[in-house]
Design an enzyme around this catalytic site. Structure first.
Site, PDB file in Angstrom:
ATOM      1  N   PRO A  59       0.668  -1.264  -0.047  1.00  0.00           N
ATOM      2  CA  PRO A  59      -0.015  -0.006  -0.035  1.00  0.00           C
ATOM      3  C   PRO A  59       1.061   1.096  -0.133  1.00  0.00           C
ATOM      4  CG  PRO A  59       0.243  -1.102   2.344  1.00  0.00           C
ATOM      5  CD  PRO A  59       0.783  -1.913   1.286  1.00  0.00           C
ATOM      6  N   GLU A  60       0.289   2.166  -0.592  1.00  0.00           N
ATOM      7  CA  GLU A  60       1.039   3.436  -0.700  1.00  0.00           C
ATOM      8  C   GLU A  60       0.361   4.639   0.299  1.00  0.00           C
ATOM      9  OE1 GLU A  60       1.416   4.884  -4.729  1.00  0.00           O
ATOM     10  OE2 GLU A  60       1.349   2.666  -5.459  1.00  0.00           O
TER      11      GLU A  60
END
Ligand SMILES: [Zn+2]
Length: 274
Positions: free
Chosen positions: A2-3
């Site tokens: 995830p960012e």
């Protein structure tokens, strides 16, 4: 993955449940999570710590304790944190750690690929640790076209590689880099040192716009990512280029193309990203 938007979504979901709570029991089942430190020792150190705040820096979750210590969590590829209310007994083969809070609820750490990390830092260790690894927050005030100029102007690296540089744009990963460059109408192979001041301004705007849209849609769920309550994000339906090879650009109609830049799959529109 995830960012920044996915980590921020997890943070927002966990914050009201974690702040003010004490870690009553901690079980860390996977030694990779805490290496080189012994997971049993880290777990024992965490017991009794009371959460003062839950912050985010780049892709890191920052659990600040009242003692001044910090638990720094990086989810890497497939890590996620889930609130387990009543069904805490449910078996999950990918659960790597579980924290029982003093109100009886559990927070579970889940990680399929096992690249995530938990690092317990002593008071004063956080800032130097992060300063070595990441730059300022792309949604914060310190990022501007002017502040970027002197850092990008000497760099011939392709723009995609620069946007992925955590020292320039903390928290931006492959998805939001491609989306940001589409919004900015900039080709991912453009050398950084060729950008005009106007294009630098468009780049900052594109990065912020892509990240804000991601946060508003609670992140992108392609496979493993879930918010803290288990819900999927919906950013994937907002993608302008990422994963859309051969599909028409929503701005100019040209077919989206895929290439590789800096070793990463990169999607862009050859019609409007010049
Ligand atoms: Zn286009």
């Amino acid at each position: 993955m995830p960012e920044l938007p996915e980590v921020e979504t997890i943070r927002v979901g966990l914050e009201p449940h974690l702040v003010g709570r004490t870690f009553d029991e901690v079980e860390i089942a996977d030694p990779r999570l805490t290496r080189p430190f012994d997971p049993r020792e880290v777990a024992a150190e965490l017991v009794g710590e009371r959460v003062q705040s839950l912050d985010r820096r780049g892709k890191y979750l920052v659990v600040r304790f009242e003692s001044g210590r910090v638990l720094l969590i990086h989810l890497r590829m497939t890590g996620s944190l889930l609130l387990l209310r009543d069904e805490s007994a449910a078996d999950d083969p990918y659960r790597r750690a579980i924290v029982r809070l003093d109100n009886g609820s559990d927070v579970a750490y889940r990680d399929v690929r096992r690249f995530g990390t938990w690092l317990l830092l002593e008071p004063g260790e956080l800032d130097p640790y992060l300063a070595e690894r990441i730059g300022s927050e792309p949604l914060g005030r310190s990022l501007s076209a002017r502040s970027l100029t002197h850092r990008i102007v000497r760099r011939r690296a392709p723009l995609k590689a620069l946007v992925l540089d955590q020292r320039l744009f903390a928290g931006v990963g492959n998805i939001y880099a491609d989306e940001a460059l589409w919004w900015a109408r900039l080709h991912p192979l453009r050398p950084g040192n060729e950008l005009t001041p106007e294009e630098l301004g468009a780049l900052v705007k594109g990065i912020r716009g892509a990240l804000r849209l991601g946060i508003a849609r609670h992140g992108a769920t392609l496979r493993d990512y879930r918010a803290a309550d288990g819900a999927e994000g919906s950013m994937q339906s907002e993608f302008r280029v990422y994963g859309r090879e051969g599909e028409p650009c929503r701005r100019c109609g040209h077919a989206i193309e895929k290439t590789r830049v800096a070793g990463r799959g990169t999607w862009y529109c050859p019609g409007c990203q010049v």
